[in-house]
Design a protein around this motif. Sequence first.
Motif, PDB file in Angstrom:
ATOM      1  N   ALA A  63       0.827  -1.217   0.000  1.00 31.90           N
ATOM      2  CA  ALA A  63       0.000   0.000   0.000  1.00 31.90           C
ATOM      3  C   ALA A  63       0.859   1.264   0.000  1.00 31.90           C
ATOM      4  CB  ALA A  63      -0.928  -0.013   1.209  1.00 31.90           C
ATOM      5  N   SER A  64       1.965   1.233   0.748  1.00 28.18           N
ATOM      6  CA  SER A  64       2.855   2.401   0.822  1.00 28.18           C
ATOM      7  C   SER A  64       3.533   2.656  -0.523  1.00 28.18           C
ATOM      8  CB  SER A  64       3.914   2.206   1.910  1.00 28.18           C
ATOM      9  OG  SER A  64       3.293   2.011   3.160  1.00 28.18           O
ATOM     10  N   LEU A  65       3.988   1.580  -1.165  1.00 32.36           N
ATOM     11  CA  LEU A  65       4.608   1.738  -2.496  1.00 32.36           C
ATOM     12  C   LEU A  65       3.570   2.258  -3.492  1.00 32.36           C
ATOM     13  CD1 LEU A  65       6.713  -1.571  -2.541  1.00 32.36           C
ATOM     14  CD2 LEU A  65       7.682   0.733  -2.627  1.00 32.36           C
TER      15      LEU A  65
ATOM     16  N   ILE B 218      12.360   0.940  11.523  1.00 34.60           N
ATOM     17  CA  ILE B 218      11.918  -0.072  12.490  1.00 34.60           C
ATOM     18  C   ILE B 218      10.396   0.080  12.638  1.00 34.60           C
ATOM     19  CG2 ILE B 218      12.021  -0.800  14.914  1.00 34.60           C
ATOM     20  CD1 ILE B 218      14.942   0.112  14.978  1.00 34.60           C
ATOM     21  N   ILE B 219       9.685  -1.042  12.557  1.00 32.40           N
ATOM     22  CA  ILE B 219       8.225  -0.986  12.657  1.00 32.40           C
ATOM     23  C   ILE B 219       7.828  -1.083  14.130  1.00 32.40           C
ATOM     24  CG2 ILE B 219       6.031  -1.986  11.888  1.00 32.40           C
ATOM     25  CD1 ILE B 219       7.846  -0.971   9.552  1.00 32.40           C
TER      26      ILE B 219
ATOM     27  N   SER C 224      -5.487  -1.403   4.373  1.00 36.14           N
ATOM     28  CA  SER C 224      -4.093  -1.210   4.765  1.00 36.14           C
ATOM     29  C   SER C 224      -4.068  -0.084   5.788  1.00 36.14           C
ATOM     30  CB  SER C 224      -3.259  -0.803   3.556  1.00 36.14           C
ATOM     31  OG  SER C 224      -3.565   0.556   3.212  1.00 36.14           O
ATOM     32  N   ILE C 225      -2.949   0.054   6.481  1.00 32.95           N
ATOM     33  CA  ILE C 225      -2.827   1.115   7.482  1.00 32.95           C
ATOM     34  C   ILE C 225      -2.892   2.491   6.808  1.00 32.95           C
ATOM     35  CG2 ILE C 225      -0.281   1.116   7.501  1.00 32.95           C
ATOM     36  CD1 ILE C 225      -2.605   1.733  10.548  1.00 32.95           C
TER      37      ILE C 225
ATOM     38  N   LYS D 208       1.350   6.004  13.552  1.00 31.47           N
ATOM     39  CA  LYS D 208       2.775   5.660  13.582  1.00 31.47           C
ATOM     40  C   LYS D 208       3.056   4.519  12.593  1.00 31.47           C
ATOM     41  CE  LYS D 208       4.696   6.247  17.737  1.00 31.47           C
ATOM     42  NZ  LYS D 208       4.950   5.882  19.134  1.00 31.47           N
ATOM     43  N   GLY D 209       2.108   3.559  12.552  1.00 33.41           N
ATOM     44  CA  GLY D 209       2.267   2.410  11.651  1.00 33.41           C
ATOM     45  C   GLY D 209       2.376   2.852  10.199  1.00 33.41           C
ATOM     46  N   ALA D 210       1.527   3.813   9.818  1.00 33.33           N
ATOM     47  CA  ALA D 210       1.553   4.309   8.435  1.00 33.33           C
ATOM     48  C   ALA D 210       2.879   4.999   8.136  1.00 33.33           C
ATOM     49  CB  ALA D 210       0.391   5.268   8.199  1.00 33.33           C
ATOM     50  N   SER D 211       3.349   5.821   9.078  1.00 32.46           N
ATOM     51  CA  SER D 211       4.611   6.530   8.785  1.00 32.46           C
ATOM     52  C   SER D 211       5.795   5.567   8.761  1.00 32.46           C
ATOM     53  CB  SER D 211       4.832   7.704   9.748  1.00 32.46           C
ATOM     54  OG  SER D 211       5.140   7.236  11.024  1.00 32.46           O
ATOM     55  N   ASN D 212       5.748   4.510   9.597  1.00 34.79           N
ATOM     56  CA  ASN D 212       6.808   3.487   9.558  1.00 34.79           C
ATOM     57  C   ASN D 212       6.875   2.798   8.197  1.00 34.79           C
ATOM     58  OD1 ASN D 212       6.526   2.203  13.004  1.00 34.79           O
ATOM     59  ND2 ASN D 212       7.480   4.047  12.215  1.00 34.79           N
TER      60      ASN D 212
END
Length: 254
Positions: A25-27, A212-213, A228-229, A237-241
Amino acid sequence: MGKIIAIANQKGGVGKTTTSVNLAASLGVLEKKVLLIDADPQANATSGLGLDVESIEKGTYQILEHTIKPEEAILETSAPNVHIIPAHIDLVAIEIELVDKEQREYMLKKAIEGLKSQYDYILIDCAPSLGLLTLNALTSADSVIIPIQCEYFALEGLGKLLNTIKSVQKIHNSNLDIEGLLLTMYDSRLRLSNQVVEEVQKHFSEMVFKTIIQRNTRLSEAPSYGESIINYDASSKGASNYLSLAHEIIKKNS
């Protein structure tokens, strides 16, 4: 040409599926075209991106059996720029069915080779075992991400996995790289978490991702909503990680 990355660790509960879904999702949010292949019979990556596992008729199983073209199994997900080849519980049977086949370790590689040109990244969410499914994933991948949770038995089994990767490199896929070790479920308040981080960084220095997650409630809630987050809570925080991890991978591969 796309890059195929397997996300593997034979230990369960280390954050493989969480990483597969949220890295994809982040990519995607960073405007990369991503295909996620669910190669785990538990099909958590499939449900984690909002698909109804029960209604899946074409997926990883049929691709490994070579009864359909991989294009026929690709579905859109709730995450922008992310497609998925879903899994279903029937994938459990594949290990037994492939046993007698010639070149059984190359079934996935043969099936997805033609997809590389259509995506920037193809991520494979592996089952928590070192069986034929994971072997197929490692044989078809360019590299592997190994999630390690910051907990007591974190390094247990890592040697075994690294030996498996070595033998895959020797026998099936000499180009397989380790993309990186990813520390997950980190809690800065716990001394143990910090010790694991230190130990992993000391032993594997360059191989460890800078990202680090961290442990994050929102991260564990997201899959139950089929999101997805990034979709569920982009400010968490999870999304920014995971966005940070995606940036790190893009930079490494550019």
